[in-house]
Design a protein around this motif. Structure first.
Motif, PDB file in Angstrom:
ATOM      1  N   ALA A   1       0.872  -1.239  -0.096  1.00  0.00           N
ATOM      2  CA  ALA A   1      -0.098   0.023  -0.129  1.00  0.00           C
ATOM      3  C   ALA A   1       0.946   1.318   0.013  1.00  0.00           C
ATOM      4  CB  ALA A   1      -0.801  -0.033   1.343  1.00  0.00           C
ATOM      5  N   ALA A   2       0.488   2.215  -0.365  1.00  0.00           N
ATOM      6  CA  ALA A   2       1.015   3.727  -0.351  1.00  0.00           C
ATOM      7  C   ALA A   2      -0.005   4.913   0.036  1.00  0.00           C
ATOM      8  CB  ALA A   2       1.770   3.918  -1.631  1.00  0.00           C
ATOM      9  N   ILE A   3       0.790   5.651   0.682  1.00  0.00           N
ATOM     10  CA  ILE A   3       0.030   7.104   0.789  1.00  0.00           C
ATOM     11  C   ILE A   3       0.765   8.177   0.178  1.00  0.00           C
ATOM     12  CG2 ILE A   3      -0.606   8.607   2.528  1.00  0.00           C
ATOM     13  CD1 ILE A   3      -0.801   6.607   4.650  1.00  0.00           C
ATOM     14  N   ALA A   4      -0.195   8.972  -0.709  1.00  0.00           N
ATOM     15  CA  ALA A   4       0.631  10.149  -1.472  1.00  0.00           C
ATOM     16  C   ALA A   4       0.003  11.361  -0.566  1.00  0.00           C
ATOM     17  CB  ALA A   4       0.374  10.036  -2.726  1.00  0.00           C
TER      18      ALA A   4
ATOM     19  N   GLY B   1      -5.203  18.498  -4.266  1.00  0.00           N
ATOM     20  CA  GLY B   1      -4.773  20.055  -4.283  1.00  0.00           C
ATOM     21  C   GLY B   1      -3.683  19.981  -2.861  1.00  0.00           C
ATOM     22  N   GLN B   2      -3.444  20.727  -2.597  1.00  0.00           N
ATOM     23  CA  GLN B   2      -2.679  21.141  -1.338  1.00  0.00           C
ATOM     24  C   GLN B   2      -3.300  20.534  -0.278  1.00  0.00           C
ATOM     25  OE1 GLN B   2      -2.130  25.215  -0.421  1.00  0.00           O
ATOM     26  NE2 GLN B   2      -0.357  24.822   1.087  1.00  0.00           N
ATOM     27  N   GLY B   3      -2.475  19.709   0.606  1.00  0.00           N
ATOM     28  CA  GLY B   3      -2.982  19.281   2.042  1.00  0.00           C
ATOM     29  C   GLY B   3      -3.594  17.726   1.609  1.00  0.00           C
ATOM     30  N   ASP B   4      -4.193  17.784   0.299  1.00  0.00           N
ATOM     31  CA  ASP B   4      -4.810  16.266   0.172  1.00  0.00           C
ATOM     32  C   ASP B   4      -4.084  14.955   0.173  1.00  0.00           C
ATOM     33  OD1 ASP B   4      -6.976  17.936  -0.468  1.00  0.00           O
ATOM     34  OD2 ASP B   4      -6.818  17.569  -2.681  1.00  0.00           O
ATOM     35  N   THR B   5      -4.574  13.906   0.556  1.00  0.00           N
ATOM     36  CA  THR B   5      -3.845  12.715   0.692  1.00  0.00           C
ATOM     37  C   THR B   5      -4.707  11.770  -0.258  1.00  0.00           C
ATOM     38  OG1 THR B   5      -5.128  11.940   2.596  1.00  0.00           O
ATOM     39  CG2 THR B   5      -3.092  12.953   2.893  1.00  0.00           C
ATOM     40  N   LEU B   6      -3.771  10.718  -0.872  1.00  0.00           N
ATOM     41  CA  LEU B   6      -4.467   9.384  -1.436  1.00  0.00           C
ATOM     42  C   LEU B   6      -3.813   8.338  -0.977  1.00  0.00           C
ATOM     43  CD1 LEU B   6      -6.008   8.472  -3.907  1.00  0.00           C
ATOM     44  CD2 LEU B   6      -3.819   8.840  -5.189  1.00  0.00           C
ATOM     45  N   THR B   7      -4.596   7.387  -0.497  1.00  0.00           N
ATOM     46  CA  THR B   7      -4.278   6.051   0.166  1.00  0.00           C
ATOM     47  C   THR B   7      -4.587   5.023  -1.195  1.00  0.00           C
ATOM     48  OG1 THR B   7      -4.882   6.793   2.296  1.00  0.00           O
ATOM     49  CG2 THR B   7      -4.243   4.327   1.828  1.00  0.00           C
ATOM     50  N   LEU B   8      -3.759   4.510  -1.332  1.00  0.00           N
ATOM     51  CA  LEU B   8      -3.760   3.229  -2.307  1.00  0.00           C
ATOM     52  C   LEU B   8      -3.666   1.909  -1.737  1.00  0.00           C
ATOM     53  CD1 LEU B   8      -1.372   4.691  -5.198  1.00  0.00           C
ATOM     54  CD2 LEU B   8      -3.721   4.932  -4.996  1.00  0.00           C
TER      55      LEU B   8
ATOM     56  N   GLY C   1      -3.025  -2.179  -2.810  1.00  0.00           N
ATOM     57  CA  GLY C   1      -2.706  -3.050  -3.780  1.00  0.00           C
ATOM     58  C   GLY C   1      -1.592  -2.677  -4.499  1.00  0.00           C
ATOM     59  N   THR C   2      -0.469  -3.579  -4.828  1.00  0.00           N
ATOM     60  CA  THR C   2       0.378  -3.361  -5.403  1.00  0.00           C
ATOM     61  C   THR C   2       0.345  -2.971  -6.878  1.00  0.00           C
ATOM     62  OG1 THR C   2       0.922  -5.662  -5.941  1.00  0.00           O
ATOM     63  CG2 THR C   2       1.898  -4.968  -4.051  1.00  0.00           C
ATOM     64  N   GLN C   3      -0.763  -3.376  -7.550  1.00  0.00           N
ATOM     65  CA  GLN C   3      -1.096  -3.178  -8.943  1.00  0.00           C
ATOM     66  C   GLN C   3      -1.256  -1.671  -9.144  1.00  0.00           C
ATOM     67  OE1 GLN C   3      -0.466  -5.341 -11.155  1.00  0.00           O
ATOM     68  NE2 GLN C   3      -0.327  -3.708 -12.667  1.00  0.00           N
ATOM     69  N   LYS C   4      -2.171  -0.823  -8.000  1.00  0.00           N
ATOM     70  CA  LYS C   4      -2.500   0.528  -8.395  1.00  0.00           C
ATOM     71  C   LYS C   4      -1.390   1.143  -7.938  1.00  0.00           C
ATOM     72  CE  LYS C   4      -7.153   0.436  -6.764  1.00  0.00           C
ATOM     73  NZ  LYS C   4      -8.339   0.499  -6.000  1.00  0.00           N
ATOM     74  N   VAL C   5      -0.403   0.720  -7.084  1.00  0.00           N
ATOM     75  CA  VAL C   5       0.957   1.440  -6.750  1.00  0.00           C
ATOM     76  C   VAL C   5       1.778   1.383  -8.096  1.00  0.00           C
ATOM     77  CG1 VAL C   5       3.114   1.668  -5.329  1.00  0.00           C
ATOM     78  CG2 VAL C   5       0.617   1.077  -4.340  1.00  0.00           C
ATOM     79  N   ALA C   6       1.916   0.313  -8.791  1.00  0.00           N
ATOM     80  CA  ALA C   6       2.851   0.080  -9.825  1.00  0.00           C
ATOM     81  C   ALA C   6       2.267   1.104 -11.096  1.00  0.00           C
ATOM     82  CB  ALA C   6       2.808  -1.180 -10.141  1.00  0.00           C
ATOM     83  N   ASN C   7       1.136   1.147 -11.241  1.00  0.00           N
ATOM     84  CA  ASN C   7       0.351   2.081 -12.186  1.00  0.00           C
ATOM     85  C   ASN C   7       0.137   3.450 -12.008  1.00  0.00           C
ATOM     86  OD1 ASN C   7       0.301  -0.541 -13.788  1.00  0.00           O
ATOM     87  ND2 ASN C   7      -2.125  -0.857 -13.212  1.00  0.00           N
TER      88      ASN C   7
END
Length: 64
Positions: free
Chosen positions: A1-4, A29-36, A38-44
């Motif tokens: 998983a990843a957090i951007a 936008g500024q201050g937003d986060t995205l949590t992914l 699954g490895t496929q979503k992170v890879a893509n």
């Protein structure tokens, strides 16, 4: 998983299917986060800036 997390005043446009982001992607936008999950979503994951200046993105990967 990843957090951007978007740092700074400029946002991004992103896609999770490997396609090139343009008007077809999600937006963060500024201050937003995205949590992914699954490895496929992170890879893509692809990102471009959404404004006239570069954005800064902190990306953290972790394994559950």
């Amino acid at each position: 998983a990843a957090i951007a997390e978007i740092i700074g005043s400029n946002g991004i446009i992103y896609t999770l299917d490997g396609s090139t982001p343009s008007t077809n992607g999600g937006r963060l936008g500024q201050g937003d986060t995205l949590t992914l999950a699954g490895t496929q979503k992170v890879a893509n994951l692809k990102m471009i800036r959404s404004g006239g200046s570069d954005a800064t993105v902190n990306l953290t990967y972790y394994k559950e």
